[in-house]
Design an enzyme around this catalytic site. Structure first.
Site, PDB file in Angstrom:
ATOM      1  CE1 TYR A 101       4.091  -6.452   3.575  1.00 15.17           C
ATOM      2  CE2 TYR A 101       3.352  -8.740   3.549  1.00 15.17           C
ATOM      3  CZ  TYR A 101       3.467  -7.497   2.930  1.00 15.17           C
ATOM      4  OH  TYR A 101       2.966  -7.322   1.667  1.00 15.17           O
ATOM      5  CG  ASP A 117      -1.981  -1.082   1.187  1.00 18.43           C
ATOM      6  OD1 ASP A 117      -2.325  -1.518   0.068  1.00 18.43           O
ATOM      7  OD2 ASP A 117      -2.456  -1.482   2.259  1.00 18.43           O
TER       8      ASP A 117
END
Length: 247
Positions: free
Chosen positions: A110, A52
């Site tokens: 992540y 994003d």
């Protein structure tokens, strides 16, 4: 036609995410532009996933096809000369034609960073939280997370995702020093906004706003409105992508 994997890093602060957008600056567009200049042909780059706006990558993988026979080391060097300072190619390698940067990936990892006192040297890449957190309880919640498979409660609403099933294999907090902490989460796939929603909900656990039983109830509800707030993007990094047979 030959297929190449490019492994690279980027600081996502200046970009509206990875994917090409009609009205936004993207990492994919920059990489495609640089390859087109270098190879003197239009190049479509397929990434291992989508990050994003504002999210960084310490390791991103993408593939592209070309008729050119490339010297991988030299091409990587020349790409770095063309790309902006906030995108860096780590390596380029030729792969089998059926290896796909997105669909062949077997796991992704992540990292999310937080710090608990003002620190001007990390503020750009870490989220400052002023309240006390119970990291032992947050790690208990992380272990609970790995026992579930449906993560609709952490998926951004109104997306066209076909399934909300994921296999989360790791979810833990590590203390880096007296005021810095890192969350690591690994899965075969991630839903849009999933990591930041998970972190926000774990922070609620750490603050004592919800119990571990509440955490289970949130996951089982499948409702995004039940989970915690999405954490800021600037502290999130795509850290690693793994492929089968060490590809």
């Amino acid at each position: 036609m030959s297929r190449y994997f490019v492994t690279f890093q980027y600081d996502g602060a200046a970009y509206h995410g990875w994917q090409v957008q009609p009205n936004g600056h993207s990492v994919q567009a920059e990489l495609q532009r640089a390859l087109a200049v270098l190879l003197r042909e239009p190049v479509e780059v397929v990434g291992a996933g989508r990050t994003d706006a504002g999210v960084h990558a310490s390791c991103m993988v993408a593939h592209f096809d070309t008729e050119a026979a490339l010297d991988c080391a030299q091409t990587a060097y020349r790409l770095n000369r063309i790309l902006p300072r906030d995108i860096a190619v780590l390596s380029l390698r030729k792969v089998d034609d059926d290896l796909h940067a997105r669909f062949s990936a077997v796991s992704r990892t992540y990292h999310y960073y937080i710090h608990t006192r003002k620190d001007p040297f990390i503020d750009r890449y870490s989220c400052l939280l002023h309240y006390d957190l119970d990291f032992d309880k947050m790690n208990e919640a992380g272990r609970i997370l790995t026992t579930y498979h449906d993560f609709a409660a952490f998926c951004k609403s109104h997306t066209d995702v076909k399934t909300t099933l994921c296999e989360v294999t790791e979810a833990r907090w590590d203390r880096l020093n007296d005021h810095r902490y890192r969350f690591t989460i690994s899965a075969n796939r991630f839903l849009r906004n999933m990591v930041r929603a998970v972190v926000g909900t774990l922070v609620d656990v750490g603050r004592g706003r919800i119990s571990l039983e509440d955490f289970r109830t949130i996951i089982e509800s499948g409702q995004r409105i039940m989970a915690g707030e999405s954490m800021p993007a600037h502290a999130l990094f795509l850290h690693d992508i793994k492929y089968p047979n060490n590809n």
